[in-house]
Each structure stands twice: as structure tokens, then as C-alpha cells.
Design an enzyme around this catalytic site. Structure first.
Site, mmCIF file in Angstrom:
data_model
loop_
_atom_site.group_PDB
_atom_site.id
_atom_site.type_symbol
_atom_site.label_atom_id
_atom_site.label_comp_id
_atom_site.label_asym_id
_atom_site.label_seq_id
_atom_site.Cartn_x
_atom_site.Cartn_y
_atom_site.Cartn_z
ATOM 1 N N LYS A 303 -1.613 -12.180 -0.653
ATOM 2 C CA LYS A 303 -2.725 -11.026 -0.983
ATOM 3 C C LYS A 303 -4.102 -11.861 -1.440
ATOM 4 O O LYS A 303 -5.198 -11.175 -1.047
ATOM 5 C CB LYS A 303 -2.185 -10.218 -2.205
ATOM 6 C CG LYS A 303 -0.708 -9.526 -1.708
ATOM 7 C CD LYS A 303 -0.266 -8.592 -2.906
ATOM 8 C CE LYS A 303 0.398 -9.460 -3.940
ATOM 9 N NZ LYS A 303 0.942 -8.771 -5.066
ATOM 10 N N ASP A 322 -1.799 -4.188 -1.526
ATOM 11 C CA ASP A 322 -1.471 -4.159 -3.083
ATOM 12 C C ASP A 322 -0.694 -2.918 -3.121
ATOM 13 O O ASP A 322 -0.377 -2.250 -2.209
ATOM 14 C CB ASP A 322 -2.547 -4.293 -3.827
ATOM 15 C CG ASP A 322 -3.554 -3.054 -3.749
ATOM 16 O OD1 ASP A 322 -3.414 -2.393 -2.671
ATOM 17 O OD2 ASP A 322 -4.430 -2.851 -4.599
ATOM 18 N N PHE A 370 -8.257 2.359 0.453
ATOM 19 C CA PHE A 370 -8.271 1.585 -0.998
ATOM 20 C C PHE A 370 -9.021 2.283 -1.998
ATOM 21 O O PHE A 370 -8.860 2.849 -3.275
ATOM 22 C CB PHE A 370 -8.457 0.113 -0.999
ATOM 23 C CG PHE A 370 -8.666 -0.317 -2.327
ATOM 24 C CD1 PHE A 370 -7.389 -0.619 -3.116
ATOM 25 C CD2 PHE A 370 -9.654 -0.670 -3.018
ATOM 26 C CE1 PHE A 370 -7.303 -1.194 -4.210
ATOM 27 C CE2 PHE A 370 -9.735 -1.053 -4.096
ATOM 28 C CZ PHE A 370 -8.700 -1.408 -4.764
#
Length: 405
Positions: A303, A322, A370
Site C-alpha cells: 500500500k 486502503d 478517495f
């Protein structure tokens, strides 16, 4: 026994007391205010003739800056639709910019050796103010800062065209884009060294703590100047960071991340040609090779590696997965995965789904989605805080926003 007053003093004492007249002096030109509410003009007493006046206290010393009373803003080839400051700088790509004015809204930060403020001109164009330019070579300093900013802001990528493609490809993106104003969330192209060490601080962390840690790391670099109560530094070199001890970072609140920062700095120094060159060469590799190479560094997992690849190594299709991105994926792209736990294998499935939907700039689309998951108060926050006050004012937001690592 009280002595009698002289006739002259007795006459003066018999008169009613005179009130000292206060006058309002004209205010000199001042730099833009850090608040939309102007400060009150200073009231000073009229000096009496024949009475010596005290010497003024020396002003607090500041690092050299451009003359704030004669600001000169230089336009960049980006409009408000091409780059929104609130949607780009404080949303998890970087943690080194600070709001230094509310009206007009300005962000200040260091891009390499250049200390700059960014704001939008009345016509909507993005512009920069160079704070630490060399007065003897202003044109070349401005030109160098403009080139560095255009590179840092990925100015050659046509954001409007990308958003049109993404909107046509996905209803969820169209909804989020409309809510965010139709454009402006741009992916940065940061220096790889700066980006890597910022995201080493982000593991299992929230934005308030990440900002504090990254600001501490930046403090090991060359000071560039002070703006709005913040002292800005050029991000330190790998060699400088390698000189910092793990104990020193632990005492500064880095916790277990301290060993990752120290270990990564030492491993990069050992790379052939140096760590900065090794990281820069990753820009010419394919994404799987980039992720694999970054994951050999202490503290870097898939990540974090995807964040570094997207925000500094030109891997526009990289997808940092995430909990926020996982939620978007299971609700809109892969509903069959709803109820399952995120695993490394499922992260690859999610990344592939984003690329299949949005193409080679899927990372830019993912960034917008996001941002769409962030609480509205994070995007609309307009506090201006100095080093002395920012910790207490920002602590309230620490529970609501976590970064994508």
C-alpha cells in the site's frame, strides 16, 4: 508633615486633569492578513515635546524573505478547474503544505529549494509567490521556481479531459465529481525521496500525527524562510536523514516508524549511485517492478509502495487500496466482495478492477473517489495555525480522517 506646595505647583494641581489625546496614525502597507477580519489600528499617544522617548524594541528576527509589502504573483498554466488547492494539497498526497491565509486562500510550502505560496488570481488562474528568490537574479529564480512547480503539479496532464472520461465511464465518479465542483483534484509529482519518507510516517496513523512527524523530518533540512508563523525547510537529503538516530526519532514521537526511517536511509545510501538516483530510475520501470523494488525497503509494504509510485514515480495506474478505497470498491465496483476482509490478494483484485474501469490514469480516478470519502469538514477546513498553536487546533480532526496506507 507635608510641605506646602509652591504657588506654581498649587495652581497646576487646582486645574482639572487633562486627558491625553489619542490619535490614529495612518497604517503602512502590510502583507495579506491571515484572517478575513482586519486587525484594529494601533492607538498611540502623542509624544510630548522635550520629553525623551524610549527606543523601540528590536523586531523579532526572521529568516530572509522577499519583500512582503511588494508581493509579485506569477501565473501558472493552470486554472481553478485544473487544480483546486483544497482538493489537492491537504488530502493525503503530501503533508508539508500549510494554509497561510484564508482570504484569499493561500497554501505555502517548499518545492525543492523554492519557498512558494500558491493562490488563485481573480481571473481563476493559479499563481505563485516566491518568498526566497535571490534579489540579484530574480528573473532566473522565478523561472526556476515556475519550472519546478509545473513539474511538481503535473501541469502537463489535461485534468478536464480525464474527468470527462471518468465521468462517462462511471456513475459514482460522476456523482462525486459534481459534489466536488467538477474538477481540480490533481495528482502531484513529488520528489521521490520526499514522498518515500513522508509515507514511511503514515503506517497505521492519522493525518494530524503524520503531519507532525513529517514536519519534524523536514526540520532536518535547510531552512528557507518563515511565512504565516511557520518556518519552512527544504526536505533533507538521504545522507542527512541517515545521520539521525533511531532514539532521537523515538523521542520525537515516531514510535516503531523510527527504525524504518533510519533503516531505509541507510539502505538507500548503499544503493549503486546513491538512493536518490535509484529512486528516480524507478520512474522508467513497469509498475510491478516498482512495487517490488520499493517493498525491499524497511517499512514499505504494497500500500505504501503504491502511494509512492502514484504520487512521485509517474505510475498513474497505481491504486493504493486502503479502507476508504476498499469501501468504494465493494459498494460500486465489486459488490460481490462486500462483507469480506481486505487481504493482499484482494487488494490486487481491487486495483485491477480500477484499471479496467478507468484505464491508465486509474490512480487519478481513485484519488477523486478517495477524496469523496473524506468528511466534508476536512475539505472545508480553513484554519490557519502557527507552529505554536496548530497541535491543539488540529487534534480534534485526528479521529475522523485516516490516510490511505
Amino acid at each position: 508633615m507635608r510641605l506646602p506646595l509652591s504657588p506654581r505647583l498649587a495652581a497646576a494641581a487646582a486645574k482639572p486633569p487633562r486627558h491625553r489625546r489619542l490619535v490614529r496614525l495612518p497604517m503602512p502597507p502590510s502583507p495579506p492578513l491571515l484572517s478575513s477580519t482586519p486587525p484594529p489600528a494601533k492607538l498611540v499617544e502623542t509624544p510630548k515635546p522635550g520629553i525623551p522617548q524610549p527606543h523601540p524594541l528590536p523586531a523579532r528576527r526572521r529568516l530572509p524573505l522577499a519583500d512582503e509589502a511588494q508581493e509579485e504573483w506569477h501565473p501558472l498554466p493552470l486554472s481553478a478547474g485544473d487544480l483546486s488547492l483544497p482538493l489537492t494539497l491537504p488530502t493525503g498526497q503530501t503533508f508539508l503544505w500549510r494554509r497561510t491565509s484564508l482570504s484569499p486562500l493561500r497554501f505555502t510550502g517548499a518545492v525543492g529549494p523554492h519557498l512558494v505560496s500558491l493562490s488563485h488570481l481573480p481571473d481563476g488562474r493559479l499563481a505563485f509567490l516566491l518568498h526566497n528568490g535571490d534579489p540579484t537574479a530574480t528573473p532566473s529564480s522565478v523561472a526556476a521556481a515556475r519550472a519546478a512547480l509545473c513539474d511538481y503539479l503535473n501541469a502537463t496532464v489535461p485534468l478536464a479531459d480525464l474527468w470527462s472520461q471518468f465521468t462517462a465511464a462511471d456513475a459514482r465518479f460522476a456523482e462525486v465529481a459534481a459534489r466536488l465542483g467538477g474538477g481540480g483534484a490533481r495528482v502531484l509529482r513529488q520528489d521521490p525521496v520526499e514522498c518515500l519518507f513522508q509515507f514511511l510516517c503514515s503506517s497505521n496513523n492519522n493525518i494530524a500525527r503524520i503531519e507532525k512527524m513529517v514536519w519534524t523530518l523536514a526540520g532536518y533540512g535547510e531552512p528557507l524562510g518563515e511565512v504565516g508563523g511557520f518556518v519552512f525547510h527544504r526536505f533533507p537529503t538521504i545522507e542527512r536523514l541517515a545521520q539521525v538516530s533511531e532514539q532521537e526519532l523515538r523521542e520525537a514521537g515516531f514510535g516503531y516508524r523510527a527504525k524504518y526511517i533510519v533503516g531505509t536511509a541507510k539502505e538507500l545510501i548503499a544503493k549503486p549511485g546513491g538512493g536518490a538516483k535509484w529512486l528516480a530510475l524507478l520512474r522508467d520501470r513497469e509498475l510491478p517492478q516498482v512495487i517490488e523494488g520499493l517493498c525491499t525497503l524497511p517499512g514499505v509494504g504494497p500500500k505504501v509502495a503504491a502511494c509512492i509510485a502514484l504520487f512521485s514515480l509517474d505510475k498513474n495506474q497505481a491504486i493504493p487500496v486502503d479502507t476508504h478505497v476498499w469501501k468504494v470498491a465493494t459498494q460500486y465496483l465489486l459488490p460481490e466482495l462486500a462483507g469480506k476482509s481486505l487481504t493482499p490478494k484482494l487488494s490486487i483484485v481491487v486495483a485491477d478492477a480500477f484499471v479496467a474501469k478507468f484505464g491508465k490514469y486509474a490512480g487519478w480516478a481513485q484519488t477523486v473517489l478517495f477524496i469523496g470519502q473524506l468528511p466534508a469538514q476536512k475539505l472545508l477546513a480553513t484554519e490557519v495555525t502557527s507552529d505554536a498553536t496548530k497541535a491543539t487546533k488540529r487534534k480534534r480532526g485526528a479521529k475522523i480522517v485516516e490516510i490511505q496506507t
